[in-house]
Write an enzyme that holds these catalytic residues in place. Structure first.
Site, PDB file in Angstrom:
ATOM      1  N   ASP A 130      20.998   1.702 -83.254  1.00 20.84           N
ATOM      2  CA  ASP A 130      20.045   2.188 -84.255  1.00 20.84           C
ATOM      3  C   ASP A 130      20.873   2.722 -85.429  1.00 20.84           C
ATOM      4  OD1 ASP A 130      17.937   3.027 -85.654  1.00 20.84           O
ATOM      5  OD2 ASP A 130      17.072   4.337 -84.133  1.00 20.84           O
TER       6      ASP A 130
ATOM      7  N   ASP B 201      20.139   4.894 -78.083  1.00 23.33           N
ATOM      8  CA  ASP B 201      20.229   4.416 -79.460  1.00 23.33           C
ATOM      9  C   ASP B 201      21.604   4.830 -79.955  1.00 23.33           C
ATOM     10  OD1 ASP B 201      17.790   3.232 -79.468  1.00 23.33           O
ATOM     11  OD2 ASP B 201      16.974   4.375 -81.143  1.00 23.33           O
TER      12      ASP B 201
ATOM     13  N   ASP C 201      22.398   7.739 -89.332  1.00 22.74           N
ATOM     14  CA  ASP C 201      22.351   6.466 -88.586  1.00 22.74           C
ATOM     15  C   ASP C 201      23.565   5.586 -88.849  1.00 22.74           C
ATOM     16  OD1 ASP C 201      19.988   6.984 -87.315  1.00 22.74           O
ATOM     17  OD2 ASP C 201      18.768   5.601 -88.484  1.00 22.74           O
TER      18      ASP C 201
ATOM     19  N   GLU D 101      19.370   9.257 -78.600  1.00 25.39           N
ATOM     20  CA  GLU D 101      20.095   8.778 -79.782  1.00 25.39           C
ATOM     21  C   GLU D 101      21.131   9.826 -80.198  1.00 25.39           C
ATOM     22  OE1 GLU D 101      17.867   6.774 -82.768  1.00 25.39           O
ATOM     23  OE2 GLU D 101      19.031   7.637 -84.395  1.00 25.39           O
TER      24      GLU D 101
ATOM     25  N   HIS E  23      20.428  12.035 -83.173  1.00 24.06           N
ATOM     26  CA  HIS E  23      19.334  12.982 -82.916  1.00 24.06           C
ATOM     27  C   HIS E  23      19.848  14.179 -82.118  1.00 24.06           C
ATOM     28  CE1 HIS E  23      16.095   9.579 -83.292  1.00 24.06           C
ATOM     29  NE2 HIS E  23      16.848   9.708 -84.370  1.00 24.06           N
TER      30      HIS E  23
ATOM     31  N   ASP F  33      19.884  12.440 -90.657  1.00 22.18           N
ATOM     32  CA  ASP F  33      20.024  11.385 -89.658  1.00 22.18           C
ATOM     33  C   ASP F  33      20.597  10.177 -90.406  1.00 22.18           C
ATOM     34  OD1 ASP F  33      19.753   9.933 -87.378  1.00 22.18           O
ATOM     35  OD2 ASP F  33      17.596   9.650 -87.540  1.00 22.18           O
TER      36      ASP F  33
ATOM     37  N   ASP G  69       7.958  -3.545 -88.467  1.00 22.11           N
ATOM     38  CA  ASP G  69       9.178  -4.202 -88.972  1.00 22.11           C
ATOM     39  C   ASP G  69       8.986  -5.700 -88.970  1.00 22.11           C
ATOM     40  OD1 ASP G  69      10.380  -1.713 -88.469  1.00 22.11           O
ATOM     41  OD2 ASP G  69      11.112  -2.402 -86.518  1.00 22.11           O
TER      42      ASP G  69
ATOM     43  N   HIS H  12       9.851  -2.344 -84.163  1.00 24.52           N
ATOM     44  CA  HIS H  12       8.569  -1.676 -84.383  1.00 24.52           C
ATOM     45  C   HIS H  12       7.608  -2.774 -84.829  1.00 24.52           C
ATOM     46  CE1 HIS H  12      11.514   1.483 -85.577  1.00 24.52           C
ATOM     47  NE2 HIS H  12      10.632   2.361 -85.163  1.00 24.52           N
TER      48      HIS H  12
ATOM     49  N   GLU I 210      11.815   9.067 -77.172  1.00 24.94           N
ATOM     50  CA  GLU I 210      13.087   9.244 -77.880  1.00 24.94           C
ATOM     51  C   GLU I 210      13.075  10.612 -78.578  1.00 24.94           C
ATOM     52  OE1 GLU I 210      14.342   5.876 -80.262  1.00 24.94           O
ATOM     53  OE2 GLU I 210      15.271   7.225 -81.701  1.00 24.94           O
TER      54      GLU I 210
HETATM   55  C1  XUL Z   1      14.247   7.388 -86.146  1.00 25.70           C
HETATM   56  C2  XUL Z   1      14.570   6.512 -85.004  1.00 25.70           C
HETATM   57  C3  XUL Z   1      13.599   5.401 -84.770  1.00 25.70           C
HETATM   58  C4  XUL Z   1      13.353   5.129 -83.330  1.00 25.70           C
HETATM   59  C5  XUL Z   1      12.261   4.131 -83.061  1.00 25.70           C
HETATM   60  O1  XUL Z   1      15.163   8.394 -86.356  1.00 25.70           O
HETATM   61  O2  XUL Z   1      15.567   6.671 -84.354  1.00 25.70           O
HETATM   62  O3  XUL Z   1      14.053   4.274 -85.420  1.00 25.70           O
HETATM   63  O4  XUL Z   1      14.500   4.668 -82.700  1.00 25.70           O
HETATM   64  O5  XUL Z   1      11.060   4.492 -83.634  1.00 25.70           O
HETATM   65 CO    CO Z   2      16.335   5.624 -82.699  1.00 24.81          CO
END
Ligand code: XUL
Ligand code: CO
Length: 437
Positions: free
Chosen positions: A339, A296, A309, A268, A271, A307, A104, A101, A232
């Protein structure tokens, strides 16, 4: 060249028997599977936000991650110090791609102009590191969800000035993605949704979001950027409801606003879970529309509804994903971007490596198992048999659009009452286990 990971060896393939935690057991980058190397199939990517910027804080406590290169400030100087450390990490772990991003990699400035010049300065550094180490940008994106100005959305903000700010950020993030040879550009709309419908004009917000995407597509054409745009999907968190809630909602939106030719989906795993779907469901919906772009790769926790991750360790899930990637003929612009973040308790530098080694080995296993499944063709055969009544006769007429309710009514009267065959779910689950073990 930075030297923060000198105590960690370059991660290499040692095979299943090794006891070295800093080695791949399954990911053998040069091994050929179905005509391509594992490296070419898997196209691993590392996210700048989790590797370099995630201090592992959570809503209940401060960050724990050790980042000896980072002075904790949001200065451009500090941002530039992080760049070579990230490439040192990519080299050691042997990952070819990365994602960012804008926020970042570079800090917000005192003015919008300073924000954009910070971004350009860090991208200068990224460009030379990319060249020096042969690394590539999988995708870039603009962070349109962290700054308080975006608290009520960016491209769906009720405030036109905020909308213009978001457009300015996307223009510059897109131009920098182009300049770094980024193969894709992602939109994840964490705040593109609502907290309550009491204050929301949904139709107006969706119209604005579509206009925003059309402007991005037009700008890409204008600057000669030919990379792939992705949306996404995610159903909620941070918003109560996000418009890009799942594959089906995204595809409907893209069709309605004439954007389907320009976008694919970046799916993802965690998600999908939040949306109440499996990853394979989300992938099949996208594949049906020829809109599966990138992944992702992570996973959620069965007991926590966030989430989370986490790094992917689920071999079943990786197998399901890779079966679909193989069947679509492989990634083109996409890849497997981790991710994923370490747990707050895994705060030492070496944990970064254990986490990625595990994710890479999991997908390497998924790939090998998926290749066997696809090459054997047993599942395809069994699924084909299940629908075989549509291969000829009345079923083929249905598929060819040659039937009417009248003709099917007449046909139904001419046959014995149908008895449908078993779906054989348990047998198929057993068959899958045969491949996995
Ligand atoms: C948030 C997510 C983000 C996107 C990019 O849940 O997955 O990091 O991948 O904005
Ligand atoms: Co993501």
């Amino acid at each position: 060249m930075s030297d923060y990971f000198s105590h960690i060896p370059k991660i290499q393939f040692e095979g299943k028997g090794t006891t070295n935690p800093f080695a791949f057991r399954h990911y053998n980058p040069d091994e050929i599977i179905m005509g391509k190397t594992m490296r070419e199939h898997l196209r691993f990517g590392a996210p700048y936000w989790h590797v370099m910027r995630n201090d592992l804080s959570d809503p209940f406590g401060a960050g724990t991650a050790l980042m000896p290169w980072d002075d904790g400030s949001d200065s451009l100087e500090n941002a530039l110090k992080r760049v070579p450390v990230f490439f040192e990490f990519l080299n050691k772990i042997d990952i070819d791609y990365y994602c960012w991003h804008d926020r970042d990699i570079s800090p917000e400035g005192k003015t919008l102009a300073e924000t954009h010049s910070n971004l350009a300065a860090v991208c200068d550094a990224l460009e030379s590191e990319q060249k020096a180490h042969g690394k590539k940008l999988l995708w870039g994106t603009s962070c349109l969800f962290s700054h308080p100005r975006y608290s009520q959305g960016a491209a769906t903000s009720p405030d036109a000035n905020v909308y213009a700010y978001a457009a300015s950020n996307v223009k510059h993030a897109l131009e920098q993605t182009h300049r770094l040879g980024g193969e894709g550009y992602t939109f994840w709309g964490g705040r593109e949704g609502y907290a309550t419908l009491l204050n929301t004009d949904m139709k107006r917000e969706l119209d604005h979001l579509a206009a925003f995407f059309h402007m991005a597509v037009d700008h890409a054409k204008k600057i000669g950027y030919t990379g792939q745009f992705y949306i996404e999907p995610k159903p909620m968190e941070p918003s109560t409801h996000q418009y890009d809630s799942d594959s089906a909602a995204c595809l409907n939106f893209l069709r309605e606003y004439n954007l389907l030719d320009h976008f694919k989906l970046n799916l993802e795993t965690n998600h999908a879970t939040l949306a109440g779907h499996t990853m394979q469901h989300e992938m099949d919906v996208a594949l049906g529309a020829n809109a599966l772009g990138s992944i992702d790769a992570n996973q959620g926790d069965e007991l926590i509804g966030w989430d989370t991750d986490q790094f992917p360790t689920d071999i079943y899930m990786a197998t399901h994903v890779m079966v679909r990637i193989l069947k679509m003929g492989g990634f083109t612009t996409g890849g497997l971007n981790f991710d994923a973040k370490r747990r707050r308790e895994s705060h030492e530098l070496e944990d970064l490596f254990h986490a990625h080694v595990g994710g890479m080995d999991t997908f390497a296993r998924g790939l090998k198992i998926a290749a066997k499944i696809v090459e054997d063709g047993r599942f395809d055969e069994l699924v084909g048999q299940r629908y075989s009544s549509f291969d000829n006769g009345i079923g083929a007429d249905v598929e060819a659009g040659k039937t009417t309710l009248d003709s099917l009514d007449a046909f139904a009267h001419s046959i014995q009452a149908p008895v449908v065959a078993s779906g054989r779910q348990e047998m198929l689950e057993n068959l899958l286990n045969d491949y996995i073990v």
